[in-house]
Design a protein around this motif. Structure first.
Motif, mmCIF file in Angstrom:
data_model
loop_
_atom_site.group_PDB
_atom_site.id
_atom_site.type_symbol
_atom_site.label_atom_id
_atom_site.label_comp_id
_atom_site.label_asym_id
_atom_site.label_seq_id
_atom_site.Cartn_x
_atom_site.Cartn_y
_atom_site.Cartn_z
ATOM 1 N N LEU A 213 12.288 -11.746 22.297
ATOM 2 C CA LEU A 213 12.238 -11.153 20.961
ATOM 3 C C LEU A 213 11.644 -9.742 21.003
ATOM 4 C CD1 LEU A 213 11.099 -14.259 18.882
ATOM 5 C CD2 LEU A 213 13.335 -13.160 18.848
ATOM 6 N N ALA A 214 10.714 -9.502 21.931
ATOM 7 C CA ALA A 214 10.204 -8.142 22.098
ATOM 8 C C ALA A 214 11.320 -7.204 22.540
ATOM 9 C CB ALA A 214 9.062 -8.136 23.107
ATOM 10 N N LYS B 224 14.404 -7.547 21.710
ATOM 11 C CA LYS B 224 15.208 -7.293 20.511
ATOM 12 C C LYS B 224 14.554 -6.221 19.642
ATOM 13 C CE LYS B 224 16.687 -9.355 16.163
ATOM 14 N NZ LYS B 224 17.810 -8.412 16.072
ATOM 15 N N LEU B 225 13.236 -6.299 19.479
ATOM 16 C CA LEU B 225 12.555 -5.275 18.678
ATOM 17 C C LEU B 225 12.701 -3.893 19.310
ATOM 18 C CD1 LEU B 225 9.229 -7.014 17.552
ATOM 19 C CD2 LEU B 225 11.254 -6.522 16.183
ATOM 20 N N VAL B 226 12.584 -3.821 20.629
ATOM 21 C CA VAL B 226 12.740 -2.525 21.299
ATOM 22 C C VAL B 226 14.161 -1.998 21.096
ATOM 23 C CG1 VAL B 226 12.803 -1.407 23.556
ATOM 24 C CG2 VAL B 226 10.906 -2.916 22.968
ATOM 25 N N ASP B 227 15.150 -2.881 21.239
ATOM 26 C CA ASP B 227 16.542 -2.452 21.043
ATOM 27 C C ASP B 227 16.780 -1.986 19.613
ATOM 28 O OD1 ASP B 227 17.005 -3.093 23.655
ATOM 29 O OD2 ASP B 227 17.863 -5.066 23.228
ATOM 30 N N ASP B 228 16.130 -2.640 18.658
ATOM 31 C CA ASP B 228 16.342 -2.276 17.254
ATOM 32 C C ASP B 228 15.592 -1.012 16.856
ATOM 33 O OD1 ASP B 228 17.939 -4.485 17.001
ATOM 34 O OD2 ASP B 228 16.427 -5.743 16.040
ATOM 35 N N THR C 58 8.066 -4.679 31.451
ATOM 36 C CA THR C 58 7.725 -3.329 31.008
ATOM 37 C C THR C 58 8.929 -2.736 30.287
ATOM 38 O OG1 THR C 58 6.226 -3.025 32.880
ATOM 39 C CG2 THR C 58 6.957 -1.049 31.722
ATOM 40 N N PHE C 59 8.712 -2.282 29.080
ATOM 41 C CA PHE C 59 9.765 -1.672 28.269
ATOM 42 C C PHE C 59 9.547 -0.157 28.253
ATOM 43 C CE2 PHE C 59 9.072 -5.906 26.480
ATOM 44 C CZ PHE C 59 10.357 -6.418 26.498
ATOM 45 N N LEU D 23 5.342 -11.064 16.558
ATOM 46 C CA LEU D 23 5.553 -12.000 17.664
ATOM 47 C C LEU D 23 4.263 -12.649 18.137
ATOM 48 C CD1 LEU D 23 8.081 -9.905 19.771
ATOM 49 C CD2 LEU D 23 8.548 -11.555 17.958
ATOM 50 N N GLU D 24 3.124 -12.215 17.598
ATOM 51 C CA GLU D 24 1.821 -12.760 17.981
ATOM 52 C C GLU D 24 1.595 -12.637 19.482
ATOM 53 O OE1 GLU D 24 1.603 -16.708 16.512
ATOM 54 O OE2 GLU D 24 1.609 -16.112 14.409
#
Length: 764
Positions: A296-297, A299-303, A248-249, A271-272
Motif C-alpha cells: 500500500l505504501a 500505491k501511495l508513492v505511485d499516486d 526504499t522508495f 497505513l500505521e
C-alpha cells in the motif's frame, strides 16, 4: 626540345610542393564546412567525424579543435540516448553496443560508463544463476543480500469452487480446508479451538481459509509455500508473528522537504507504519512493515509522486496614449500702452572752469518735468503702442503605443516572478542636527531602499481537471513620472497601475484584466470680451483652443497548460482489512498447482508399461489389473457429432480404503472442451459430503481434479464413478482422454497405486 622539357618539369615539381599546404588547408576547410552543416541538422555523429578529420589535418587551428571537442560530447550523448532506448526495450546487446560506441568517442563520459555497467550486469544476471559484481569480487554481505528472498507466499492452490458444511472445532475445519488445498496447517501453542458451524457454498479454497479465519477471529500467515501458521488475532500476536519487509522508495518528482514530509505523514497516518524514515538529501523514503503495508505504501508513492503540472502564461500589456489639439482664430490686441515723450527740458546756468589756460564750459542738464512743462504739452509729446494681432490655424495629433508581451512559465502551486525595469532608490529615515557649533555638518541618518519600477508580475497557478487554471496574480506596471524635493532630498514620484486578484480560466482562454480608459477634453477661448461671443465676429476677435487626451491601458492574460495533472488510474476502492490490522484481499490470478504427487507414483500406463499400439481398442486399458485398483472410463469409446454435448464417467475399480482421489487428465483442446465436473457418487456412497475441486487449462489441454471426503469420515471401498465429466465436441477428428497422473489416498494421505486409463472419442 629536351632543354625545354626539363625546366618545365622542374618548375611543375616545385609548384606542386609549394601548393601542398594550400591543398591541405582547403581540405580541412571543406571538412569543417561539412561538419557545420551536419551540426545544423543535429547529426552530431557525422559532424564529429568531419570535425575530427579537419582537426587531424590542421591540429594547430583552434577553430577546428573547438568544434571537435564540442561535438565529441554531443556525439557520445547521442549514442547514450539510443542505448537507453534500447535498454528500456530490453534489447541489451544493442544497448551494450551503443554505450561502447559512446565510450569510444568520449572515454570520460560517466553516464556511458554507468549505463554500460548496468547493461553488462543485466546480461550477466540473465545468463548466470548467481550474478557477480563487475570487476570486483562479491563480499559476504552482498552474497547474503543476493541470496535473500522476498516475503513467503502461499503456493497457488485450486480456485475451483467448493461446498463445505461442517459443525466442528475450528482446528478441524482449518485442517479440512488445508487437506483439500494440499496445505499443511500449524497452530500456535496458545491457540484455543472453538466449536463453530461453517456452511460454505461455491467458494475457493483460499476464500474458505479467509472466511474461517474471520469467523474464528484468527489469522494465518504462510511459513512455507505449502504451510500456514494459525494464531489468535490480536495486536500482540500480529506484531510477534507477522513477517516484515524492507523497501526504499525513490521519489523523483518531489523535491521540496515539505513535500517529502507530506508523503511520510500520509504513510504513517493511513497505513500505521511506525518504522519509516525520510532521506531528503536523496529524495527517498525507507519503509519497514508487513508486505501488505509496503504494497500500500507503493500505491501511495505511485499516486503521489507525480510530475507537477506546468503552465505558460502569456501576459500582454497594451498602453495607448493619444493627444489631439486644435487652435483656430485671430488673437486681437487686448491692451494699449501710452508713453509720455516730452520735448521741453529745464536748463540751469553755465559753469566755466579754467585749467592751464583752457576754459571748459558745461551745458545745463534736464532734471525732469515741472508743472510749467504741462502748459506746453502737445500730441507730439505722447507715444501710443498697440500689440500685434495673431491669426492661428494649428492642428496637432500625437499617438504613442507601448506594448509589452512577457511570457511566464510556472509549476503548479509555485510562485513565479518576472521583473522588467529598473530599481529606483528611495530615501528613508531623517536628519538630526550635529553636536557642536558652527562648521559641524548635521548627522545624516538617511537610508535608502530600492523599489522595482517597470513591469512586475507575480503568478501562482493551480491546474484543475477539465483543462482549467486558477491564477493568483499580482500585476504591477509603474514608472517614474517626476521628482519632488522632500526635506532637502529629491524623491521620485512613481506612477503605478496595479492589479491583485485570483481568477479561473480555461486553457487558452483570453482574459482582459483591469482595462482602464481615460478621456480628457479641454476647450479654451481667448479674445475681446463681448466680441468673442458674437457668432460670426468671434472668429475675428477671439481664438479657440481645443485639446483631447485619451489614455488606455489593457492587461491581457492567456494561460496554456503544457503539462496536465496525472490522477491515479485506479479509482476503485481497495479492501485494506480492518482498523486494527492492515491486510489486502488478493484476487487469485495465479495458476493452481497440480495435485500433490504420491510418494511413489505409478505411471498411468498398463502393467506391461507399453502404450496401446495404433489400431488397438483403447478400452483394453480400462481392464482392471489383477490384484490392484484401476481407473476406468465409462464409456471407454464413443462417437459424437460436432457441437454435441456428452458425459464421461471417471471410475475406480477395486478401490480399497479410498479417502481422496487426485487425478490429472489430458485431452485435445482443439477438438474437446470441458464444460463441467460433478460428483460421481463413489466417495459419497455413505451420504458424506464430498469436496470437489478442479482446474481446467484449455491452453495446454490438461484437467486437474481432486475429490475428497470430509475429515473423520473414514474411507470407502469398491467400484464406482468418482466424477462425471461434461464435455463438448468442437471439431471432427480422433481425440483421446488420458489419465496422465493420479491415484487414490487413504485417510492417512498415503498413496494407493492405481493403473491409468484411456478413452477414445470420435467426432464426426
Amino acid at each position: 626540345m629536351t632543354r625545354l622539357i626539363r625546366p618545365t618539369f622542374f618548375l611543375l615539381l616545385v609548384f606542386s610542393l609549394l601548393s601542398l599546404p594550400g591543398i591541405a588547408a582547403e581540405s580541412a576547410k571543406s571538412l569543417y564546412a561539412k561538419g557545420t552543416d551536419s551540426e545544423a541538422r543535429q547529426d552530431y555523429e557525422k559532424a564529429y567525424e568531419y570535425f575530427k578529420q579537419a582537426y587531424n589535418v590542421q591540429p594547430k587551428d583552434l577553430r577546428y579543435r573547438t568544434a571537435y571537442e564540442r561535438n565529441r560530447f554531443l556525439a557520445a550523448a547521442s549514442h547514450v540516448h539510443r542505448g537507453q532506448i534500447a535498454f528500456d526495450a530490453n534489447k541489451l546487446d544493442e544497448a551494450k553496443g551503443e554505450f561502447e560506441k559512446a565510450l569510444a568517442i568520449d572515454p570520460s563520459s560517466f553516464i556511458a560508463q554507468q549505463e554500460l555497467r548496468r547493461t553488462l550486469q543485466m546480461i550477466q544476471e540473465g545468463t548466470s544463476a548467481e550474478p557477480q559484481a563487475l570487476n570486483a569480487p562479491k563480499s559476504e554481505l552482498r552474497r547474503l543480500l543476493a541470496q535473500a528472498q522476498g516475503p513467503v507466499e502461499l503456493a497457488p492452490i485450486s480456485s475451483a469452487p467448493i461446498t463445505l458444511k461442517m459443525t466442528e472445532k475450528s482446528n478441524v475445519i482449518f485442517e479440512t480446508v488445508g487437506k483439500l488445498a494440499g496445505v499443511n496447517v500449524l497452530f500456535d501453542p496458545a491457540y484455543t479451538a472453538k466449536q463453530v458451524r461453517i456452511e460454505l457454498n461455491g467458494v475457493s479454497l483460499e476464500e474458505a481459509l479467509s472466511i474461517v479465519s474471520f469467523q474464528t477471529k484468527t489469522f494465518w500467515r504462510p511459513v512455507t509455500p505449502n504451510t500456514i501458521f494459525v494464531a489468535e488475532d490480536n495486536p500482540a500476536k500480529r506484531k510477534e508473528l507477522e513477517q516484515n519487509v524492507l523497501k526504499t522508495f525513490y521519489l523523483s518528482n518531489l523535491s521540496q522537504p515539505t513535500e517529502l514530509q507530506d508523503v511520510v505523514n500520509a504513510m504513517r497516518t493511513i497505513l500505521e507504519v511506525s518504522r519509516i524514515q525520510q532521506l531528503p538529501s536523496q529524495g527517498a523514503i525507507v519503509v519497514r512493515g508487513t508486505p501488505d503495508q509496503v504494497a500500500l505504501a507503493q500505491k501511495l508513492v505511485d499516486d503521489l509522486d507525480k510530475a507537477k503540472p506546468e503552465v505558460v502564461v502569456d501576459v500582454a500589456i497594451l498602453e495607448v496614449s493619444r493627444d489631439k489639439m486644435k487652435t483656430f482664430g485671430i488673437n486681437p490686441p487686448t491692451n494699449v500702452s501710452v508713453a509720455l515723450q516730452p520735448n521741453v527740458s529745464t536748463t540751469g546756468g553755465t559753469t566755466g572752469t579754467t585749467t592751464g589756460g583752457t576754459t571748459t564750459t558745461t551745458a545745463p542738464t534736464t532734471s525732469g518735468l515741472n508743472l510749467n512743462t504741462f502748459n506746453n504739452l502737445t500730441a507730439q509729446d505722447f507715444q501710443v503702442t498697440l500689440p500685434s494681432a495673431t491669426a492661428t490655424a494649428l492642428l496637432s495629433d500625437s499617438t504613442s503605443k507601448i506594448i509589452q508581451n512577457p511570457q511566464v512559465r510556472a509549476l503548479d502551486g509555485q510562485k513565479a516572478s518576472l521583473k522588467i525595469g529598473e530599481r529606483v532608490p528611495v530615501a528613508t529615515g531623517s536628519f538630526q542636527p550635529g553636536i557642536g557649533g558652527v562648521g559641524i555638518n548635521p548627522l545624516v541618518n538617511t537610508q535608502f531602499q530600492y523599489l522595482d519600477v517597470g513591469v512586475n508580475i507575480d503568478i501562482t497557478p493551480r491546474v484543475h481537471a477539465g483543462h482549467e487554471v486558477s491564477l493568483k496574480l499580482s500585476l504591477d506596471v509603474s514608472a517614474v513620472t517626476g521628482n519632488e524635493n522632500i526635506g532637502g532630498i529629491t524623491q521620485p514620484i512613481i506612477g503605478q497601475r496595479k492589479i491583485e486578484h485570483e481568477i479561473r480560466l480555461k486553457d487558452g482562454e483570453v482574459n482582459i484584466l483591469g482595462g482602464i480608459m481615460e478621456d480628457q477634453q479641454t476647450k479654451a477661448i481667448s479674445g475681446i470680451p463681448g466680441l468673442a461671443s458674437i457668432p460670426i465676429l468671434k472668429y475675428l476677435f477671439s481664438q479657440t483652443q481645443t485639446e483631447r487626451q485619451e489614455d488606455e491601458i489593457v492587461f491581457v492574460l492567456v494561460p496554456h497548460i503544457i503539462r496536465g495533472p496525472e490522477p491515479s488510474r485506479s479509482a476503485d476502492l481497495l479492501d485494506v482489512g480492518t482498523a486494527n490490522a492492515i491486510q489486502l484481499r488478493l484476487v487469485n490470478t495465479k495458476p493452481a498447482a497440480p495435485p500433490p504427487p504420491a510418494p511413489a507414483p505409478t505411471p498411468a500406463v498398463p502393467q506391461g508399461g507399453q502404450q496401446n499400439p495404433p489400431g488397438q481398442n483403447p478400452g483394453a486399458r480400462n481392464a482392471p489389473a489383477a490384484g490392484g485398483a484401476s481407473f476406468l472410463f465409462d464409456p471407454p469409446s464413443l462417437t459424437q457429432a460436432k457441437g454435441s454435448t456428452f458425459t464421461v464417467n471417471v471410475m475406480v475399480s477395486g478401490g480399497q480404503n479410498v479417502y481422496s482421489v487426485p487425478v490429472q487428465l489430458s485431452y485435445d483442446p482443439n477438438q474437446l472442451q470441458v464444460l463441467n465436473v460433478s460428483n460421481g457418487g463413489f466417495l459419497s456412497q455413505d451420504g458424506q459430503a464430498v469436496a470437489l475441486a478442479f482446474r481446467d487449462d484449455p491452453a495446454n489441454g490438461t484437467l486437474q481434479i481432486t475429490a475428497s471426503r470430509p475429515p473423520g469420515a473414514g474411507a470407502v471401498s469398491g467400484q464406482g464413478a468418482v466424477v462425471t465429466l461434461t464435455m463438448m465436441a468442437k471439431s471432427p477428428g480422433q481425440s483421446a482422454l488420458v489419465i496422465t497422473r493420479g491415484g487414490a489416498r487413504d485417510p492417512a494421505m498415503q498413496a494407493i497405486p492405481m493403473n491409468g486409463a484411456e478413452a477414445a472419442v470420435t467426432i464426426q
